[in-house]
Design a protein around this motif. Sequence first.
Motif, PDB file in Angstrom:
ATOM      1  N   SER A   1       0.824  -1.214   0.000  1.00 28.31           N
ATOM      2  CA  SER A   1       0.000   0.000   0.000  1.00 28.31           C
ATOM      3  C   SER A   1       0.862   1.269   0.000  1.00 28.31           C
ATOM      4  N   GLY A   2       0.198   2.418  -0.055  1.00 31.01           N
ATOM      5  CA  GLY A   2       0.877   3.711  -0.184  1.00 31.01           C
ATOM      6  C   GLY A   2       1.992   3.943   0.824  1.00 31.01           C
ATOM      7  N   THR A   3       1.780   3.507   2.038  1.00 23.73           N
ATOM      8  CA  THR A   3       2.779   3.735   3.086  1.00 23.73           C
ATOM      9  C   THR A   3       4.117   3.093   2.716  1.00 23.73           C
TER      10      THR A   3
ATOM     11  N   MET B   1       5.954   5.388   0.488  1.00 23.25           N
ATOM     12  CA  MET B   1       6.496   6.523   1.266  1.00 23.25           C
ATOM     13  C   MET B   1       7.784   6.081   1.954  1.00 23.25           C
TER      14      MET B   1
ATOM     15  N   PHE C   1      -1.366  12.318   7.732  1.00 20.29           N
ATOM     16  CA  PHE C   1      -0.420  11.647   6.837  1.00 20.29           C
ATOM     17  C   PHE C   1       0.914  12.380   6.759  1.00 20.29           C
TER      18      PHE C   1
ATOM     19  N   ARG D   1       2.617  10.911   9.543  1.00 22.89           N
ATOM     20  CA  ARG D   1       3.152   9.575   9.207  1.00 22.89           C
ATOM     21  C   ARG D   1       4.472   9.698   8.431  1.00 22.89           C
TER      22      ARG D   1
ATOM     23  N   VAL E   1       2.821  16.037   2.187  1.00 17.77           N
ATOM     24  CA  VAL E   1       1.624  15.421   1.608  1.00 17.77           C
ATOM     25  C   VAL E   1       0.946  16.476   0.751  1.00 17.77           C
TER      26      VAL E   1
ATOM     27  N   ASN F   1      -2.148  16.240  -0.965  1.00 20.20           N
ATOM     28  CA  ASN F   1      -3.569  16.317  -0.614  1.00 20.20           C
ATOM     29  C   ASN F   1      -3.734  15.642   0.748  1.00 20.20           C
TER      30      ASN F   1
ATOM     31  N   THR G   1      -5.416  14.025   3.217  1.00 23.26           N
ATOM     32  CA  THR G   1      -6.712  13.352   3.299  1.00 23.26           C
ATOM     33  C   THR G   1      -7.389  13.528   4.657  1.00 23.26           C
TER      34      THR G   1
ATOM     35  N   ASP H   1       3.955  12.950  -1.137  1.00 20.32           N
ATOM     36  CA  ASP H   1       2.856  11.996  -1.032  1.00 20.32           C
ATOM     37  C   ASP H   1       1.703  12.558  -1.866  1.00 20.32           C
TER      38      ASP H   1
ATOM     39  N   VAL I   1      -0.756  10.511  -2.647  1.00 17.73           N
ATOM     40  CA  VAL I   1      -1.591   9.302  -2.528  1.00 17.73           C
ATOM     41  C   VAL I   1      -3.046   9.577  -2.903  1.00 17.73           C
ATOM     42  N   THR I   2      -3.576  10.768  -2.512  1.00 15.16           N
ATOM     43  CA  THR I   2      -4.980  11.042  -2.852  1.00 15.16           C
ATOM     44  C   THR I   2      -5.141  12.230  -3.811  1.00 15.16           C
TER      45      THR I   2
ATOM     46  N   GLN J   1      -5.881   2.484  -4.345  1.00 16.88           N
ATOM     47  CA  GLN J   1      -7.283   2.469  -3.877  1.00 16.88           C
ATOM     48  C   GLN J   1      -7.911   3.841  -3.756  1.00 16.88           C
ATOM     49  N   LYS J   2      -7.280   4.834  -4.365  1.00 22.84           N
ATOM     50  CA  LYS J   2      -7.797   6.212  -4.219  1.00 22.84           C
ATOM     51  C   LYS J   2      -8.290   6.688  -5.595  1.00 22.84           C
TER      52      LYS J   2
END
Length: 381
Positions: free
Chosen positions: A63-65, A68, A90, A93, A134, A136, A138, A163, A165-166, A188-189
């Motif tokens: 997954s995205g993490t 990163m 995020f 994170r 990041v 966007n 989230t 990031d 991701v979204t 998944q985004k």
Amino acid sequence: MDLEDNLLMMPGPVPVPPRVLRAMSKPMINHRGAQFSGIYDDCRRILADVFETENDIFVLSSSGTASMEAAVGCIADKDDRIISIENGKFGERFKDIASRYGSVVPLEFEWGSSVDLDMLEAQLQEGAKAVTMVHNETSTGILNPAEQVGKLAKKYGSLFVMDGVTSLGGDNVFVDDWGVDVAVVGSQKCIGAPPGLSMLSVSEAAFDAMEKESLPYYLDLKACKKSADKEKTQTPYTPAIPLFYALQESLHIIEEEGMDARIERHHKGAAAVRAAMDAMGIEMFPQLNEYSAYSNTVSAMKAPAGMDSETLKKEMMKSGITIAGGQAHLKGKIFRIGNMGNVSYRDILSTLQQIEVVFKKRGVVSDLGPATEAAIEVLCK
Ligand code: PLP
């Protein structure tokens, strides 16, 4: 509840179109063979358009993490100054990941408030190997100034690890023009695929900076490059083949829609959510400045006075619509509506209508209709 009746209006995972689900049921293939190589090449080709980049692109079966961590884990050595911008969950994170590898300089802002670019520049003047941010956020629905951060990082000779991701796949991202050395997205985004893969672009400067003696093993981006550069494009370890089938199909959907139309659809969807909230007197959560904006893929709103956002979430679930609440200390205080990937205007309108019904029942609004009407007005423009 029947899983097929559940409308996912949260900021990922998103609803996955039947043709993408069907793609996952194809037979397995040899991941060292020409067929897999063709699928990977096709995915990388379309992702290059999504990312607006000529940099190398890789797909990780995590997954995205993980992407990163791959980015900072390969770039940051223990004494390297890494400026980590945080204004949400995020960002926090990314900072925590970076602190496992490098010497983190946290640049923290209250969650939901905007990034102060002067403070960033002051830190960059002292030298840094990389900046993480990041795009966007989230968790708070704010769009951070990636273009300005990329340009500032370049001015001071630092790498920019972003990031996305979204944002990637649903909003404007110009990896090369903005000087993003590593950009990360999750399957998944806005890409509209099932969870389990992440994709990242890596610049030459980022590869040059991977001079550590000991790179991470599974997340070694140099190994990804070596495998991708083979005559038959490969991944270093066994890829999640069904998810690659799904990713390829999702990317074909993106190609068919066209990135400009897709971005416009996301922009309008989020604008419709905001218009509906405004019509009900519900406040947006982010505190904007001249460089930030409301997210175009997830909207975060303050819970109305006297109503916990967890209650709204539960009420929405009763009609089969999943929205998101707040994370960490924002739990109960905000609610979030995602409009990522292939979420349609019909999905958005149904969600807003149902929120209006719940708010009417709870005495938050006195009339039914204004919110939905305001949203329709935006969507029909
Ligand atoms: N970054 C952002 C902005 C996210 O929204 C998420 C997940 O929601 C992540 C990173 C983590 O991605 P994953 O859950 O795929 O590891």
